[in-house]
Write an enzyme that holds these catalytic residues in place. Structure first.
Site, PDB file in Angstrom:
ATOM      1  N   HIS A  68       0.878  -1.170   0.000  1.00  0.00           N
ATOM      2  CA  HIS A  68       0.000   0.000   0.000  1.00  0.00           C
ATOM      3  C   HIS A  68       0.912   1.216   0.000  1.00  0.00           C
ATOM      4  CE1 HIS A  68      -3.036   2.876   1.081  1.00  0.00           C
ATOM      5  NE2 HIS A  68      -3.977   1.946   1.083  1.00  0.00           N
ATOM      6  N   ARG A  93      -5.736   9.443  -1.714  1.00  0.00           N
ATOM      7  CA  ARG A  93      -5.270   9.650  -3.087  1.00  0.00           C
ATOM      8  C   ARG A  93      -6.464   9.741  -4.030  1.00  0.00           C
ATOM      9  NH1 ARG A  93      -2.748   5.456  -5.222  1.00  0.00           N
ATOM     10  NH2 ARG A  93      -3.282   4.079  -3.516  1.00  0.00           N
TER      11      ARG A  93
END
Ligand SMILES: Cc1cc2nc3c(=O)[nH]c(=O)nc-3n(C[C@H](O)[C@H](O)[C@H](O)COP(=O)(O)OP(=O)(O)OC[C@H]3O[C@@H](n4cnc5c(N)ncnc54)[C@H](O)[C@@H]3O)c2cc1C
Length: 579
Positions: free
Chosen positions: A240, A262
């Site tokens: 991640h 994001r």
């Protein structure tokens, strides 16, 4: 002193109480309420594992304009054409059923739009905003409701019980039960069961930076390997991009800051406070996890780093109020570590998050060992080379339910208590007792070995790999395995002996790390989470193969098998409007 072995019997034994284990318990009970069902778990039911830690949410095609075909195509393309297409199809189609079940039968509240429909947010790598969520801490909602429902039913619990070996019959052709350790007393317990579910949730906690809960140490995968089962796609470890980086002396380092940051438009900056993602991928920060992690790792290798050796995430340009409102949990987590997510910069590092690889299984959760079923992160093949954010909890809940139904049907039709092989049982106990058989513990030895493991996995078997590094890693890991066999524990009291459990964690992690390194060495191309600097091309998609690992005479044997394109071939799509 080692206590005598106790024995209990149950119809269905479920190992693990994450989304997979708890859904299995509920479905098995619903399908066959007359059966005795036992959930055995290393921690406390409802309080451990990664389903509870789910932040971003749950992928499901619900909204007008979306479709299961679109979700399927995103999953296949995200997985770089390596997923088993039947498993992926079942995932996307049953997710629709499962989310209704979560809401309407189990009582989960998910966030809503003003018109009352379920709100679905953007996650990277998807062509539609389909991630259902409860704020940014979705897993707590799911696991609390699941646990309440399990508590309300006649389901037996073995909490703080660690599964250590799958025990077969004397002929070895079926599973008879599971050897466990009652962690509170240190006693051994044999649970004989007609059907057993492996749902211990994988967990790549062997890397220097990692997100999963500390109770996860690949025990299930190590047990499956020792039982002779094949593990597929083991080279596929997902990193991640945004693990919190708060220094080496806090367990908060490595914990994840959710993908929605994001997705919402957050920026990644290097140590010089410059955005860099656009020079790696046109999608910038919204590229898939593998691409973003690799770009971050490249920036780190080039030395463009923050004070703690990572990079920054910046959200302030979206408006501090909005960030505080939409990402309350993340803002608080960062504040706990001295960072201001809403208005400032937060240090981040790619962090090992999820194992796409796992036990080879059928769409009904059966395995090659009669009596053993698998679901959730212990299983392999659903995601191929990359798991889409939001497909993890969908996988564990969808297949947990499938496993519950299948185990109930199996027990009714052909389940019987089988007799365990006494020699295998004794050998398994001897394996656990190993560190008590030696004297002279060297203080800190286990800690040193852990440092070696997490270092070699991060440096050589991590985000960017090559043949020389993998070969070196294989040697280091073999030596580590041998060193663990030579470890001694001074504290011989078995009750809550955390050093003993740490040693067992390390054994499982090292065995599975050796498989990851071997599979990564065998795959001479780059797909999704697996990137070989010496073989940077993906290879021909039509000739895609997956790796399958087994233990043969104590050695890891890797074979490659062709991917069956049962629904769609590379270059094709199931989407009518795109065809
Ligand atoms: C921080 C974080 C955030 C995430 N966010 C998302 C997200 O937003 N969306 C998404 O789709 N996925 C997300 N995931 C992934 C998701 O959590 C997993 O894919 C999924 O929940 C795994 O479910 P599971 O039931 O297989 O395992 P888990 O939920 O991890 O449960 C495993 C269980 O097995 C038990 N266990 C382990 N070893 C043993 C043993 N030897 N004996 C007995 N019991 C054992 C553990 O104690 C635990 O109860 C996230 C993961 C993490 C770590």
């Amino acid at each position: 002193m080692r206590a005598a072995l106790r024995e209990i019997h149950t119809d269905v034994l479920i190992l693990g109480s994450g989304g997979a284990g708890l859904f299995a318990a509920l479905h098995a009970h619903q399908t066959a309420p007359e059966l005795s069902i036992t959930v055995a778990v290393k921690g406390l039911l409802g309080k451990c594992g990664c389903t509870r830690m789910v932040q971003g949410g749950y992928n499901v095609a619900l909204a007008p304009g979306d479709s299961v075909e679109r979700h399927f195509m995103d999953t296949i393309e995200g997985g770089k054409w390596l997923p088993d297409q039947e498993l992926a199809w079942k995932l996307v189609t049953l997710a629709v059923e499962r989310i209704r079940e979560l809401e309407n039968e189990l009582g989960c509240f998910f966030d809503r739009n003003a018109d009352g429909t379920i709100h679905q947010k953007a996650f990277a790598g998807q062509t539609f905003d389909r991630t259902v969520h409860k704020g940014d801490l979705t897993g707590i909602e799911i696991i609390n409701r699941l646990a309440e429902q399990v508590w309300a039913r006649r389901v037996a619990r073995l909490e703080e019980h660690r599964a250590v070996e799958l025990v077969k019959t004397r002929s070895g052709d079926a599973l008879a039960g599971v050897l466990m350790i009652d962690m509170r007393s240190g006693e051994y317990l044999l649970v004989r069961a007609k059907a057993v579910l492996l749902a211990t949730g994988g967990g790549p906690t062997m890397y220097r930076y990692h997100t999963p809960s500390g109770d996860k140490s690949c025990d299930g995968l190590a047990m499956a390997l020792r039982a002779g089962l094949a593990l597929r796609d083991m080279e596929m470890v997902q990193f991640h991009p945004t693990g919190l980086l708060a220094g080496p002396h806090t367990r908060m380092t490595g914990t994840v800051l959710e993908e929605g940051l994001r997705g919402a438009g957050g920026y990644l900056l290097n140590g010089a406070r410059e955005r860099f993602m656009q020079s790696y991928d046109a999608k910038g920060e919204r590229a898939t996890r593998d691409i973003v992690s690799r770009a971050m790792y490249a920036e780190m290798r080039a030395g463009r780093v923050t004070p703690n050796g990572g990079l920054y995430i910046a959200m302030a340009h979206l408006g501090a109020e909005r960030v505080r409102r939409d990402f309350k949990g993340m803002v608080e987590r960062c504040a706990d570590c001295g960072f201001d997510l809403a208005g400032g910069l937060v240090e981040v590092v790619p962090t090992a998050h999820y194992m796409m690889g796992g036990v080879e299984f059928g769409a009904d959760c059966t395995t090659a060992l009669p009596g053993l079923f698998v679901a959730g992160e212990d299983s392999g093949g659903v995601h191929g080379a990359n798991r889409l954010g939001g497909n993890g909890v969908a996988n564990s809940t969808v297949y947990g339910g499938v496993a519950g139904d299948a185990m109930a049907a199996w027990v009714r039709s052909e389940g019987a208590l089988r007799t365990p092989d006494p020699a295998s049982l004794e050998a398994a106990i001897a394996r656990c007792e190993q560190p008590f058989a030696r004297r002279s513990e060297r203080h800190g030895a286990l800690e040193d070995l852990r440092e070696t493991l997490s270092g070699v996995m991060w440096d050589r078997v991590g985000i960017i790999r090559d043949a020389a590094g993998l070969a070196q890693a294989a040697q280091t890991l073999a030596a580590l395995d041998a060193a663990l066999d030579g470890c001694a524990l001074a504290d011989r009291n078995r009750a809550f002996n955390l050093s003993w459990h740490d040693w067992m964690n390390m054994k499982s992690l090292t065995q599975v790390s050796r498989v990851i390194a071997a599979a990564a060495g065998a795959r001479e191309d780059s797909r999704g989470a697996h990137f070989r600097e010496d073989f940077p091309e993906a290879g021909a998609l039509e000739r895609s193969t997956y790796t399958s690992a087994r233990l043969r005479d104590g050695a890891i044997d890797i074979t490659t098998k062709p991917v069956a394109f049962t629904r769609v071939r590379p270059g094709e799509t199931l989407l009518r409007d795109a065809a």
